[in-house]
Design a protein around this motif. Structure first.
Motif, PDB file in Angstrom:
ATOM      1  N   GLY A  20       0.931  -1.124  -0.082  1.00 51.25           N
ATOM      2  CA  GLY A  20      -0.253  -0.021   0.189  1.00 51.25           C
ATOM      3  C   GLY A  20       0.764   1.296  -0.115  1.00 51.25           C
ATOM      4  O   GLY A  20       2.101   1.324  -0.443  1.00 51.25           O
ATOM      5  N   HIS A  21       0.359   2.313   0.520  1.00 49.18           N
ATOM      6  CA  HIS A  21       0.873   3.595   0.679  1.00 49.18           C
ATOM      7  C   HIS A  21       2.379   3.562   1.104  1.00 49.18           C
ATOM      8  O   HIS A  21       2.142   3.277   2.449  1.00 49.18           O
ATOM      9  CB  HIS A  21      -0.089   4.728   1.479  1.00 49.18           C
ATOM     10  CG  HIS A  21       0.234   5.939   1.158  1.00 49.18           C
ATOM     11  ND1 HIS A  21       1.541   6.628   1.467  1.00 49.18           N
ATOM     12  CD2 HIS A  21      -0.536   7.168   0.896  1.00 49.18           C
ATOM     13  CE1 HIS A  21       1.407   7.874   1.455  1.00 49.18           C
ATOM     14  NE2 HIS A  21       0.115   7.983   1.025  1.00 49.18           N
ATOM     15  N   SER A  22       3.375   3.875   0.470  1.00 52.14           N
ATOM     16  CA  SER A  22       4.711   3.566   0.933  1.00 52.14           C
ATOM     17  C   SER A  22       5.098   4.464   1.998  1.00 52.14           C
ATOM     18  O   SER A  22       5.584   4.360   3.157  1.00 52.14           O
ATOM     19  CB  SER A  22       5.794   3.706  -0.011  1.00 52.14           C
ATOM     20  OG  SER A  22       5.698   4.753  -0.780  1.00 52.14           O
ATOM     21  N   GLY A  23       4.503   5.739   1.962  1.00 50.58           N
ATOM     22  CA  GLY A  23       4.886   6.859   2.841  1.00 50.58           C
ATOM     23  C   GLY A  23       4.113   6.624   4.288  1.00 50.58           C
ATOM     24  O   GLY A  23       4.737   6.813   5.155  1.00 50.58           O
ATOM     25  N   ALA A  24       2.880   6.150   4.093  1.00 49.64           N
ATOM     26  CA  ALA A  24       2.080   5.701   5.454  1.00 49.64           C
ATOM     27  C   ALA A  24       2.603   4.579   6.012  1.00 49.64           C
ATOM     28  O   ALA A  24       2.783   4.576   7.170  1.00 49.64           O
ATOM     29  CB  ALA A  24       0.660   5.528   5.175  1.00 49.64           C
ATOM     30  N   THR A  25       3.266   3.578   5.203  1.00 53.56           N
ATOM     31  CA  THR A  25       3.808   2.277   5.798  1.00 53.56           C
ATOM     32  C   THR A  25       5.174   2.688   6.619  1.00 53.56           C
ATOM     33  O   THR A  25       5.442   2.237   7.638  1.00 53.56           O
ATOM     34  CB  THR A  25       4.409   1.370   4.613  1.00 53.56           C
ATOM     35  OG1 THR A  25       3.096   1.116   3.949  1.00 53.56           O
ATOM     36  CG2 THR A  25       5.021   0.250   5.272  1.00 53.56           C
ATOM     37  N   MET A  26       5.898   3.649   5.964  1.00 54.10           N
ATOM     38  CA  MET A  26       7.051   4.047   6.752  1.00 54.10           C
ATOM     39  C   MET A  26       6.831   5.107   8.013  1.00 54.10           C
ATOM     40  O   MET A  26       7.430   4.641   9.033  1.00 54.10           O
ATOM     41  CB  MET A  26       7.898   5.137   5.554  1.00 54.10           C
ATOM     42  CG  MET A  26       8.825   4.289   4.532  1.00 54.10           C
ATOM     43  SD  MET A  26       9.824   5.348   3.674  1.00 54.10           S
ATOM     44  CE  MET A  26       8.720   6.205   2.742  1.00 54.10           C
ATOM     45  N   ALA A  27       5.993   5.898   7.746  1.00 53.70           N
ATOM     46  CA  ALA A  27       5.593   6.760   8.754  1.00 53.70           C
ATOM     47  C   ALA A  27       4.955   5.854   9.984  1.00 53.70           C
ATOM     48  O   ALA A  27       5.390   6.137  11.199  1.00 53.70           O
ATOM     49  CB  ALA A  27       4.663   7.770   8.261  1.00 53.70           C
ATOM     50  N   THR A  28       3.973   5.106   9.523  1.00 52.83           N
ATOM     51  CA  THR A  28       3.382   4.036  10.864  1.00 52.83           C
ATOM     52  C   THR A  28       4.543   3.390  11.431  1.00 52.83           C
ATOM     53  O   THR A  28       4.402   3.066  12.586  1.00 52.83           O
ATOM     54  CB  THR A  28       2.495   3.305  10.048  1.00 52.83           C
ATOM     55  OG1 THR A  28       1.466   4.025   9.564  1.00 52.83           O
ATOM     56  CG2 THR A  28       1.784   2.368  11.042  1.00 52.83           C
ATOM     57  N   ALA A  29       5.408   2.596  10.607  1.00 51.08           N
ATOM     58  CA  ALA A  29       6.542   1.790  11.321  1.00 51.08           C
ATOM     59  C   ALA A  29       7.556   2.723  12.194  1.00 51.08           C
ATOM     60  O   ALA A  29       7.885   2.349  13.368  1.00 51.08           O
ATOM     61  CB  ALA A  29       7.526   1.150  10.140  1.00 51.08           C
ATOM     62  N   PHE A  30       7.724   4.060  11.688  1.00 50.51           N
ATOM     63  CA  PHE A  30       8.556   4.599  12.517  1.00 50.51           C
ATOM     64  C   PHE A  30       7.924   5.162  13.849  1.00 50.51           C
ATOM     65  O   PHE A  30       8.301   5.160  15.014  1.00 50.51           O
ATOM     66  CB  PHE A  30       8.878   5.970  12.084  1.00 50.51           C
ATOM     67  CG  PHE A  30       9.955   6.768  12.709  1.00 50.51           C
ATOM     68  CD1 PHE A  30      11.328   6.795  12.539  1.00 50.51           C
ATOM     69  CD2 PHE A  30       9.561   8.141  13.005  1.00 50.51           C
ATOM     70  CE1 PHE A  30      12.116   7.435  13.264  1.00 50.51           C
ATOM     71  CE2 PHE A  30      10.135   8.862  13.555  1.00 50.51           C
ATOM     72  CZ  PHE A  30      11.530   8.734  13.712  1.00 50.51           C
ATOM     73  N   PHE A  31       6.668   5.609  13.749  1.00 54.37           N
ATOM     74  CA  PHE A  31       5.912   6.037  14.920  1.00 54.37           C
ATOM     75  C   PHE A  31       5.289   4.861  15.647  1.00 54.37           C
ATOM     76  O   PHE A  31       5.475   5.128  16.988  1.00 54.37           O
ATOM     77  CB  PHE A  31       4.676   6.765  14.389  1.00 54.37           C
ATOM     78  CG  PHE A  31       3.515   7.142  15.275  1.00 54.37           C
ATOM     79  CD1 PHE A  31       3.846   8.513  16.129  1.00 54.37           C
ATOM     80  CD2 PHE A  31       2.350   6.509  15.835  1.00 54.37           C
ATOM     81  CE1 PHE A  31       3.238   9.103  17.036  1.00 54.37           C
ATOM     82  CE2 PHE A  31       1.440   7.096  16.822  1.00 54.37           C
ATOM     83  CZ  PHE A  31       1.861   8.321  17.465  1.00 54.37           C
ATOM     84  N   VAL A  32       5.131   3.722  15.390  1.00 55.00           N
ATOM     85  CA  VAL A  32       4.691   2.625  16.253  1.00 55.00           C
ATOM     86  C   VAL A  32       5.874   1.679  16.703  1.00 55.00           C
ATOM     87  O   VAL A  32       5.928   1.279  17.778  1.00 55.00           O
ATOM     88  CB  VAL A  32       3.728   1.926  15.310  1.00 55.00           C
ATOM     89  CG1 VAL A  32       3.324   0.551  16.145  1.00 55.00           C
ATOM     90  CG2 VAL A  32       2.241   2.422  15.173  1.00 55.00           C
ATOM     91  N   LEU A  33       6.790   1.565  15.959  1.00 55.59           N
ATOM     92  CA  LEU A  33       7.890   0.527  16.225  1.00 55.59           C
ATOM     93  C   LEU A  33       9.041   1.439  16.721  1.00 55.59           C
ATOM     94  O   LEU A  33      10.033   0.748  17.503  1.00 55.59           O
ATOM     95  CB  LEU A  33       8.174  -0.269  15.104  1.00 55.59           C
ATOM     96  CG  LEU A  33       7.061  -1.170  14.661  1.00 55.59           C
ATOM     97  CD1 LEU A  33       7.691  -1.903  13.229  1.00 55.59           C
ATOM     98  CD2 LEU A  33       6.555  -2.116  15.591  1.00 55.59           C
TER      99      LEU A  33
END
Length: 349
Positions: free
Chosen positions: A102-115
């Motif tokens: 899916g949305h690569s920017g959202a995937t990166m941002a979510t990984a950074f924020f959550v993990l």
């Protein structure tokens, strides 16, 4: 059993492609898959496949990230999106990795924020695979960081080196710094300062490499900032498409083109396979305190399956643990160049 969370709603052809790829992965790789998305939609898609006996479950997520949405908006307003739920499963230990087309920017941002990041890593980076005459190289960073400091490029090199040794099994990967000339005086201030750090490191640094070296296999790991890396990747994708079209056109127009095509078809199939992103599956987000694989939006079921395989291998080889150990070891190095990294002085701010 290793369990991987798959964003079933991510990608240009979701949920059909992610679900199909999940079934292939569960059947061929022996991993457990959690399909994350709207339960009703995912169940209907999964019912089209023979998934009996396979370890495939569904986790409900009420929201879907649209491609035109900004990553910041997704983080604020879509806390029950499929990518957020899947990433949170990694955080809680319910899954060892998240895979999304899916949305690569959202995937990166979510990984950074959550993990968050591995201890010692300042910036996570995308590792993208580039086919070469000798096999494949890894470009780090391929788009996560547009503006970088020299110490970030140093860390990209370390993370790429760990990946190549642990996942590819290379004893001493060649590390090249992408610049406009081979001399250490060439390039902008960023690459010149990064050159000094890499030269003083314990890595097998072979110096600067130019754009023409990207495909010749001279470097196993190609280090650059995310702006340059992303441009290089996109140009390469366009080049592959253009080459396939031009070759096909020239053969068809040549005398005896039909016969020539039949004779050359096996060679073309091998050529296409070497350049096909589906063979690599996904791009690992290196430096994240967890495992996150970013697949192409146009991914096929095969690409999804191979992205899941890469996530499994990333987990089994303990890549993050080795990244943290190598980052700590490099930062403890007593060389003058590394003292600059530790202090933050003498490098771009």
């Amino acid at each position: 059993m290793v369990r991987i969370a798959l964003d079933a709603m991510g990608g240009d052809h979701a949920p059909e492609v992610p679900v199909s790829g999940a079934v292939e992965a569960a059947r061929e790789l022996g991993v457990g898959i959690v399909l994350v998305g709207n339960t009703g939609v995912v169940e209907r898609e999964l019912a089209k496949h023979d998934a009996s006996g396979l370890d495939i479950t569904i986790r409900h997520a009420s929201q879907v990230v649209e491609m035109e949405e900004s990553a910041s908006v997704v983080l604020r307003k879509k806390k029950d999106s499929s990518i957020r739920v899947a990433t949170t499963m990694v955080k809680s230990g319910e899954a060892v990795a998240v895979v999304s087309a899916g949305h690569s920017g959202a995937t990166m941002a979510t990984a950074f924020f959550v993990l968050g990041t591995v201890k010692g890593v300042e910036r996570p980076a995308i590792g993208a695979f580039m086919p070469t005459v000798n096999g494949v190289s890894l470009i780090v960073d391929a788009g996560a960081n547009v503006d970088c400091k020299p110490m970030h490029l140093m860390q990209f090199a370390i993370m790429g080196d760990v990946f190549a040794r642990q996942v590819w099994g290379l004893g001493k990967p060649n590390i090249g710094l992408l610049s406009i000339g081979e001399e250490d005086t060439k390039g902008n201030e960023l690459t010149r300062e990064a050159f000094k750090l890499l030269k003083e490191s314990r890595l097998n640094f072979i110096g600067n490499i130019e754009g023409r070296d990207v495909f010749n296999g001279r470097a196993d790991i190609i280090v650059c900032d995310g702006f340059i890396g992303n441009v290089a990747i996109k140009i390469s994708e366009g080049l592959v498409e253009a080459m396939n079209s031009l070759l096909k056109k020239e053969i068809e127009e040549a005398i005896g083109g039909q016969l020539g095509y039949l004779l050359l078809r096996p060679a073309f199939k091998k050529f296409k396979k070497k350049l096909d992103y589906a063979e690599f599956g996904g791009a690992p987000l290196l430096g994240i305190n967890g495992i996150s694989m970013i697949c192409h939006g146009h991914s096929t079921p095969k690409a999804i399956k191979n992205g899941i395989k890469l996530a499994r291998d990333f987990h089994s080889k303990h890549v993050n643990r080795h990244i943290q150990a190598d980052i700590e070891r490099m930062l403890a190095d007593s060389s003058p160049a590394m003292d600059l990294v530790n202090s933050g002085e003498g490098v771009l701010q």
